[in-house]
Design an enzyme around this catalytic site. Structure first.
Site, PDB file in Angstrom:
ATOM      1  N   SER A 145     -15.848   9.665  29.078  1.00 33.00           N
ATOM      2  CA  SER A 145     -15.249  10.902  29.594  1.00 33.00           C
ATOM      3  C   SER A 145     -16.095  11.538  30.693  1.00 33.00           C
ATOM      4  O   SER A 145     -17.318  11.619  30.593  1.00 33.00           O
ATOM      5  CB  SER A 145     -15.085  11.903  28.451  1.00 33.00           C
ATOM      6  N   THR A 188      -8.598  14.917  24.182  1.00 32.94           N
ATOM      7  CA  THR A 188      -7.976  13.838  24.939  1.00 32.94           C
ATOM      8  C   THR A 188      -7.417  12.781  23.981  1.00 32.94           C
ATOM      9  O   THR A 188      -7.364  12.995  22.764  1.00 32.94           O
ATOM     10  CB  THR A 188      -8.965  13.277  25.999  1.00 32.94           C
ATOM     11  N   LYS A 203      -4.122  14.729  21.096  1.00 33.01           N
ATOM     12  CA  LYS A 203      -3.454  15.927  21.628  1.00 33.01           C
ATOM     13  C   LYS A 203      -2.358  16.461  20.705  1.00 33.01           C
ATOM     14  O   LYS A 203      -2.154  17.678  20.634  1.00 33.01           O
ATOM     15  CB  LYS A 203      -2.870  15.636  23.013  1.00 33.01           C
ATOM     16  N   ASP A 223      -3.072  20.570  31.782  1.00 31.34           N
ATOM     17  CA  ASP A 223      -2.823  19.445  32.698  1.00 31.34           C
ATOM     18  C   ASP A 223      -1.858  19.820  33.829  1.00 31.34           C
ATOM     19  O   ASP A 223      -2.051  19.430  34.977  1.00 31.34           O
ATOM     20  CB  ASP A 223      -2.244  18.249  31.934  1.00 31.34           C
ATOM     21  N   ALA A 238       8.209   9.154  31.089  1.00 33.80           N
ATOM     22  CA  ALA A 238       8.734  10.204  30.203  1.00 33.80           C
ATOM     23  C   ALA A 238       7.914  10.284  28.927  1.00 33.80           C
ATOM     24  O   ALA A 238       8.421  10.631  27.866  1.00 33.80           O
ATOM     25  CB  ALA A 238      10.203   9.938  29.893  1.00 33.80           C
ATOM     26  N   GLY A 239       6.621   9.965  29.024  1.00 31.84           N
ATOM     27  CA  GLY A 239       5.729  10.054  27.873  1.00 31.84           C
ATOM     28  C   GLY A 239       5.038  11.406  27.815  1.00 31.84           C
ATOM     29  O   GLY A 239       5.452  12.369  28.470  1.00 31.84           O
ATOM     30  N   GLY A 240       3.965  11.455  27.040  1.00 33.01           N
ATOM     31  CA  GLY A 240       3.236  12.696  26.841  1.00 33.01           C
ATOM     32  C   GLY A 240       2.673  13.260  28.136  1.00 33.01           C
ATOM     33  O   GLY A 240       2.645  14.479  28.331  1.00 33.01           O
ATOM     34  N   ALA A 241       2.224  12.393  29.021  1.00 33.01           N
ATOM     35  CA  ALA A 241       1.613  12.854  30.268  1.00 33.01           C
ATOM     36  C   ALA A 241       2.620  13.643  31.099  1.00 33.01           C
ATOM     37  O   ALA A 241       2.284  14.678  31.687  1.00 33.01           O
ATOM     38  CB  ALA A 241       1.076  11.667  31.069  1.00 33.01           C
ATOM     39  N   ASN A 250      12.699   6.831  33.948  1.00 31.81           N
ATOM     40  CA  ASN A 250      11.834   6.106  33.017  1.00 31.81           C
ATOM     41  C   ASN A 250      12.422   4.731  32.713  1.00 31.81           C
ATOM     42  O   ASN A 250      13.622   4.524  32.797  1.00 31.81           O
ATOM     43  CB  ASN A 250      11.706   6.916  31.712  1.00 31.81           C
ATOM     44  N   ARG A 251      11.507   3.778  32.344  1.00 30.22           N
ATOM     45  CA  ARG A 251      11.937   2.434  31.937  1.00 30.22           C
ATOM     46  C   ARG A 251      12.986   2.554  30.822  1.00 30.22           C
ATOM     47  O   ARG A 251      14.014   1.907  30.858  1.00 30.22           O
ATOM     48  CB  ARG A 251      10.699   1.665  31.461  1.00 30.22           C
TER      49      ARG A 251
HETATM   50  P1  ATR Z   1       1.227   8.964  28.070  1.00 30.52           P
HETATM   51  O1  ATR Z   1       0.702   9.922  27.047  1.00 30.52           O
HETATM   52  O2  ATR Z   1       0.182   8.406  28.995  1.00 30.52           O
HETATM   53  O3  ATR Z   1       2.379   9.511  28.803  1.00 30.52           O
HETATM   54  P2  ATR Z   1       3.052   7.346  26.563  1.00 30.52           P
HETATM   55  O4  ATR Z   1       3.586   8.547  25.864  1.00 30.52           O
HETATM   56  O5  ATR Z   1       2.813   6.087  25.802  1.00 30.52           O
HETATM   57  O6  ATR Z   1       1.669   7.672  27.247  1.00 30.52           O
HETATM   58  O7  ATR Z   1       4.022   7.052  27.800  1.00 30.52           O
HETATM   59  C1  ATR Z   1       3.802   5.980  28.688  1.00 30.52           C
HETATM   60  C2  ATR Z   1       4.859   6.046  29.804  1.00 30.52           C
HETATM   61  O8  ATR Z   1       4.611   4.971  30.731  1.00 30.52           O
HETATM   62  C3  ATR Z   1       6.274   5.857  29.315  1.00 30.52           C
HETATM   63  O9  ATR Z   1       7.123   6.592  30.154  1.00 30.52           O
HETATM   64  C4  ATR Z   1       6.474   4.353  29.481  1.00 30.52           C
HETATM   65  O10 ATR Z   1       7.833   3.956  29.588  1.00 30.52           O
HETATM   66  P3  ATR Z   1       8.734   3.720  28.244  1.00 30.52           P
HETATM   67  O11 ATR Z   1       9.071   5.086  27.735  1.00 30.52           O
HETATM   68  O12 ATR Z   1       9.898   2.963  28.712  1.00 30.52           O
HETATM   69  O13 ATR Z   1       7.842   2.949  27.304  1.00 30.52           O
HETATM   70  C5  ATR Z   1       5.775   4.138  30.792  1.00 30.52           C
HETATM   71  N1  ATR Z   1       5.326   2.755  31.026  1.00 30.52           N
HETATM   72  C6  ATR Z   1       4.330   2.099  30.403  1.00 30.52           C
HETATM   73  N2  ATR Z   1       4.172   0.858  30.910  1.00 30.52           N
HETATM   74  C7  ATR Z   1       5.114   0.720  31.897  1.00 30.52           C
HETATM   75  C8  ATR Z   1       5.457  -0.332  32.799  1.00 30.52           C
HETATM   76  N3  ATR Z   1       4.806  -1.493  32.804  1.00 30.52           N
HETATM   77  N4  ATR Z   1       6.470  -0.097  33.673  1.00 30.52           N
HETATM   78  C9  ATR Z   1       7.132   1.082  33.684  1.00 30.52           C
HETATM   79  N5  ATR Z   1       6.850   2.111  32.845  1.00 30.52           N
HETATM   80  C10 ATR Z   1       5.861   1.934  31.966  1.00 30.52           C
END
Ligand code: ATR
Length: 270
Positions: free
Chosen positions: A15, A62, A66, A103, A128-131, A151-152
């Site tokens: 960190s 971190t 969280k 953040d 669309a994850g936590g970040a 998002n994927r």
């Molecule tokens: P974080 O807290 O970093 O946001 P997370 O909640 O695991 O971690 O979210 C990761 C994000 O990166 C998600 O939006 C994920 O897409 P999915 O919801 O479809 O899983 C995206 N992600 C991770 N690897 C990816 C890749 N190779 N291509 C596109 N999106 C990806």
């Protein structure tokens, strides 16, 4: 007595937060002690209790704590409630733990510092994850014309957008729904970590557009390289890291540190 702060993570040895906060304190003439603590994966609450019993006044949180931090708080800021996660714990009067997330302020502040205008901008957010959830409230508060979260897994982006519907013009979908041009594209996926690039149209950047990656490294990320080649201005997430730290520092100590010199020093050391 010296005020104690820390960053909790697992792992946490890498960190940059101890160096950042030491630099803030030195610049402000504050006497603080800030360390990195690796909390046990199954007992974050115990680690926080131990820390405050030993004189801890506040902490950064971190990965992967969280959400656990969010659950232990006695009170939460509105933006932390929206985020469903906490990156800053503040010990208040009578031992009350207050949770916040900084953040989004870090991101918006860094965009401003880079001269990116959010008001009136068409914004595309990837992931669309936590970040991403953690930054949407301050982003929407800056009054962009529209925000598309792509998002994927399209359903996750749609559900996320629905949660923030009352704060601005926001919609969600899959990468196939990305159409037209954007003034700002923010990469909040963890795809960069794997060197992957989301499948995106080549012509999505408007004239004068910026591309922001929440990740950073010694070299530009795949996403930022791709964006530069298509005429967008690349900005990495190092400024966001320093910005969120400055906002945490303000919450603990009431003074906002100057981020510029600390960011420059971190950049040199990357
Ligand atoms: P974080 O807290 O970093 O946001 P997370 O909640 O695991 O971690 O979210 C990761 C994000 O990166 C998600 O939006 C994920 O897409 P999915 O919801 O479809 O899983 C995206 N992600 C991770 N690897 C990816 C890749 N190779 N291509 C596109 N999106 C990806």
């Amino acid at each position: 007595m010296t005020d104690r702060y820390c960053v909790f993570g697992h792992p946490v040895a890498h960190s940059k937060s101890p160096a950042i906060h030491a630099a803030f304190a030195a610049a402000l003439g504050d006497d603080i002690d800030y360390t990195a603590i690796e909390a046990p994966l199954d007992d974050f609450a115990g680690a926080w209790q131990r820390f405050i019993s030993e004189g801890g006044r506040g902490a950064n949180v971190t990965v992967p704590f969280k959400e656990q931090a969010y659950r232990l708080c006695d009170s939460l800021s509105e933006r932390a409630r929206r985020a469903g996660a906490v990156n800053t714990l503040v010990l208040g009067a009578e031992g009350v733990t207050h949770g916040d997330t900084t953040d989004g302020v870090g991101l918006v502040g860094d965009l401003e510092a880079n001269g990116v205008r959010l008001a009136g901008a068409r914004v595309l957010v990837l992931g669309a994850g936590g970040a991403v959830r953690g930054v949407l409230e301050p982003l929407l508060a800056s009054r962009p014309t529209s925000v598309l979260v792509a998002n994927r897994t399209a359903e996750k982006a749609m559900a996320l957008a629905a949660d923030f519907q009352d704060l601005g013009v926001i919609s969600g979908g899959g990468f196939a729904d990305v159409a037209g041009t954007y003034d700002l594209v923010i990469n909040g996926t963890s795809a960069s970590l794997a060197g992957d690039l989301p499948p995106l149209p080549d012509d999505l950047f408007a004239d004068g557009a910026s591309a922001y990656d929440m990740m950073y490294g010694a070299e530009p990320t795949v996403f930022l390289r791709w964006a530069s080649e298509r005429g967008a201005r690349p900005i990495d997430g190092l400024g966001m890291l320093v910005g969120q730290a400055a906002e945490s520092y303000r919450l603990w100590r009431g003074q906002t540190p100057d981020t510029g010199p600390v960011l420059a020093e971190l950049r040199r050391a990357l």
